[in-house]
Design a protein around this motif. Sequence first.
Motif: not given
Length: 403
Positions: A80-92, A107-111, A113-120
Amino acid sequence: MFGNKEQTERRRGDISLQADVVVAGHIAVDLIPALSDRAGGLTSLRPGQLVEAGGAAFSSGGCVANTGLALDRIGVPVRLIGCIGDDEFGELTLRAVRSANPDLVSGLQVVQGEISSYTIVLESPGIDRIFIHCPGVNHRFRSQHVSPEALRGARLFHFGYPPLMRSLFSDQGEEMALIMGEARRAGAMTSLDMAMPGSDEARRVDWPRWLQRVLPEVDLFLPSLDELRVMLPGLSGLPMEVAVREAAELLLDWGCAIVAIKLGDCGIYCRTAGGDRLQQVPHAFLSTAANWRLRELWAPCYQVDVIGTTGAGDCTIAGFIRGIVADLTLEETLQSATAVGACSVEAKDALGGLHSWEEIRGRIEEGWKRSDKGPEGEGWSWNSAIQIWQGRLDQANKKEVDE
């Protein structure tokens, strides 16, 4: 399964020993509250209205998690290759991927100062899903996030959701073409999934121009018909059977080798190129190339009790990719795609209904029934032996081969 069972077993063995798929692109975390139809559900939403919900399903989401983890679950080795932020959603997100397979988080890269993506995801009986989505750091994804080391040895490189990633839709397709081109030069077959443009900015993109730039670097293109109707205005108002044929012809002309159009509960339509385009696909069709050339098939869904449709398209793609890396025929590949997609909708989230391939294959061999939804009008012939619709192009090609 179709064909010789011994050959199929040998091919399946090849997956575990040799196949290597990289799935890159959009990743998020999904929150799916349980909504009933009491008090009208979502249809009763008004300012100040409170809608009661039940428990919520929580899972990783987006192409990287849905398609990637589905491949892992059905026995296809994947990175897997993807980017997540250094926040709670990234941890989830990390926690959800780790719970599926701890080896896949590398393969998941923590960026920073960025926010992670989420969907409701809002689903209620009788109406289509509603998504409240934050793209987050996915907007920053670029070619440098796909390292040569990550591509080394890959037989197939799959990328998903550029319409939700600003860095990949705002430049007429240059960055996306660069990513896919580098994967092909590394020796991997390239595969591309789309998403519905969610922002005004994305909807203003000249998508025909974008596709013409990107598709020459794409071997397998897997959009939904709903997405194509937005991106290709000429399809608006056309009946489904006409729209898929016109879209496929156009997309093949623009450079890809295989077009597989997802049709929701109506199945999947597939058309392939003629000429020598399939011969240009790296690492694919080792023994079945002739079977894939100049085909037109429509595979109906398998019959299931639908619980949720989140991620069903991504899981269908996982089944399709499985067929390719196992060097199966197109008929077998479409069987694999629709079977994995059908299992997905038997749970609220994308992966909860998936089982091992052995279990899925068992359902097929026990006579799992197909849906009766399919193409209408002239030019289609039902092949009961393989439970698939053959289009005019397919029938003409078969006649030519037989002769």
